[in-house]
Scaffold this active site. Structure first.
Site, PDB file in Angstrom:
ATOM      1  N   LYS A  81     -11.039   1.698  -1.935  1.00 23.67           N
ATOM      2  CA  LYS A  81     -10.507   0.333  -2.031  1.00 23.67           C
ATOM      3  C   LYS A  81     -11.701  -0.616  -2.141  1.00 23.67           C
ATOM      4  CE  LYS A  81      -7.306  -2.932   0.068  1.00 23.67           C
ATOM      5  NZ  LYS A  81      -8.096  -4.104  -0.322  1.00 23.67           N
ATOM      6  N   PHE A 106      -8.593   0.887 -12.738  1.00 24.07           N
ATOM      7  CA  PHE A 106      -7.911   2.004 -12.102  1.00 24.07           C
ATOM      8  C   PHE A 106      -6.492   2.256 -12.617  1.00 24.07           C
ATOM      9  CE2 PHE A 106      -8.090  -1.599  -9.008  1.00 24.07           C
ATOM     10  CZ  PHE A 106      -6.792  -2.076  -9.167  1.00 24.07           C
ATOM     11  N   LYS A 156      -2.452   1.506   1.159  1.00 27.93           N
ATOM     12  CA  LYS A 156      -3.779   1.147   1.657  1.00 27.93           C
ATOM     13  C   LYS A 156      -4.049   1.913   2.944  1.00 27.93           C
ATOM     14  CE  LYS A 156      -2.621  -3.198   1.841  1.00 27.93           C
ATOM     15  NZ  LYS A 156      -2.643  -4.662   2.064  1.00 27.93           N
ATOM     16  N   ARG A 185       5.563  -5.063  -4.481  1.00 28.30           N
ATOM     17  CA  ARG A 185       5.225  -4.112  -3.418  1.00 28.30           C
ATOM     18  C   ARG A 185       5.914  -2.775  -3.649  1.00 28.30           C
ATOM     19  NH1 ARG A 185       0.795  -5.769  -0.567  1.00 28.30           N
ATOM     20  NH2 ARG A 185       0.855  -8.049  -0.465  1.00 28.30           N
TER      21      ARG A 185
END
Length: 404
Positions: free
Chosen positions: A148, A223, A303, A297
């Protein structure tokens, strides 16, 4: 009348037509010179035309000569351009300084498509896929692991960059050179503008600037490919490599591909997380195998962090004391839930002098919540210009007794 021969045979045609005429020694010499240049041949042929030929023949030959003359000029221009390009390539190969190469590319881009201009679309045709938080009760086996990055989310589309809200960023044209030159127009890239671990505030400052010198400090780490909405992540990943792999390895390009590693289990996940933290990274992203690109979402993107990020609204500043009375020592902020607290850590000297304005949204980082729901050990990360309201992190509540 039969068609005329072309090119170097034009003089032969004139000789055949003029057979039987008496020429001066000078004229005969010009007509018999078979090694003369194309341009000299044209002059000689025009001189022959002046001796009095039939009108039809003169008109036909004149048209052919004009065509040949135009082709000769074009060839001369091409030769000249080739020599210039050759000289430029030689000069650049002699200068092996990577910094100078980068400055050259960002200031004087070559071969860029016309869409790398103000004609680029003002908005994005897609909304961002946003991550949820991973919890230990979720089995990560088979998920794709990537770091991340501590930067700013950005999308590429038709020669421009946009933030996650679809607002266009002022990236200079040279930032896209040469990797975007041959991308199909429908391609959308999802990635992160990155300057290095722990430098998100510097990224936020840079992306407001139009200065090529500042933008050359950034790299664009890609990504995902949102335009392939019906393709699984594995196919999107392979597509990115086919489009960008050669440029992502080039030293003087501003684009990179984010490595993806298949997770073999929870132990592997924590091993990767520890490695990222040792190197000063922010955390881990998990992508569900065979997942589609979903807007908003989604549990297909998770995460993994040992600390949490959240956004809060600045309420007011609190001044320092003594020698620091003229500086801001901390800021009071309001969470999404309405609770308020102070943040005093994480500010640079310049930020103590000029803190975020009341009403602005900032990002802060903390380890856990107290029983009263207040972030423990909050640290200022930076302003969040792409956010419009506070957003709380979803975390467990800590036991006050164990926190000391």
């Amino acid at each position: 009348m039969s068609s005329l021969p072309k090119g170097s045979n034009i003089l032969h045609a004139l000789r055949e037509h003029m057979r039987g005429r008496n020429f001066s020694d000078e004229e005969s010499s010009e007509l018999s010179d078979s090694n003369e240049s194309p341009r000299k041949s044209l002059v000689s042929a025009k001189q022959v035309l002046s001796t009095g030929l039939t009108v039809d023949f003169v008109n036909s030959v004149t048209t052919t000569l004009e065509t040949l003359n135009s082709q000769v000029k074009r060839l001369e221009s091409l030769v000249s351009a080739t020599q210039i390009c050759s000289d430029t390539s030689t000069e650049k190969s002699l200068d092996s300084s990577p910094d100078k190469d980068i400055m050259h590319d960002i200031h004087e881009p070559r071969g860029l498509p016309a869409r790398n201009s103000e004609s680029a679309p003002s908005t994005l045709p897609v909304s961002a896929l946003l991550a949820q938080n991973w919890s230990p009760n979720m089995n990560p086996t088979g998920y794709w692991i990537s770091e991340k990055l501590d930067g700013v989310r950005a999308f590429y589309y038709q020669g421009a960059l946009y933030n996650r809200n679809g607002r266009r960023l002022p990236a200079p044209v040279g930032f896209f050179h040469p990797w975007a030159s041959n991308l199909p127009e429908n391609v959308i890239l999802d990635g992160e503008l990155f300057m290095g671990r722990g430098k998100v505030q510097s990224v936020l400052t840079t992306i407001r600037s139009t200065s090529p010198q500042r933008w050359q400090q950034l790299t664009y780490h890609v990504f995902d490919a949102p335009h392939l909405v019906q393709e699984m992540f594995e196919m999107r990943k392979e597509h990115l490599y086919s489009l960008l792999a050669p440029w992502a390895k080039a030293r003087n390009c501003y684009i990179r591909l984010v490595p993806q590693v298949e997770c073999s289990g929870e132990a592997h996940l924590y091993q990767c997380l520890e490695k990222v933290h040792v190197n000063g990274g922010e955390g881990i992203m998990l992508r569900k195998p065979h997942s589609l690109y979903e807007e908003g979402r989604s549990m297909t993107l998770l995460k993994v962090k040992t600390f949490h990020d959240a956004e809060a609204k600045v309420i007011k500043h609190r001044r320092g004391t003594g020698e620091r009375a003229a500086l801001t020592s901390s800021i009071e902020v309001m969470m999404e839930c309405g609770k308020t607290f102070y943040i005093g850590a994480g500010f640079s000297n310049s930020q103590h002098r000029k803190p975020p304005k009341p009403g602005s949204i900032i990002t802060y980082r903390f380890h856990e919540l107290t029983n009263s729901g207040i972030p423990r050990y909050p640290v200022f990360v930076g302003e969040a210009p792409d956010k419009t309201c506070a957003k709380d992190a979803v975390v467990r509540t800590a036991n006050e007794d164990t926190l000391g």
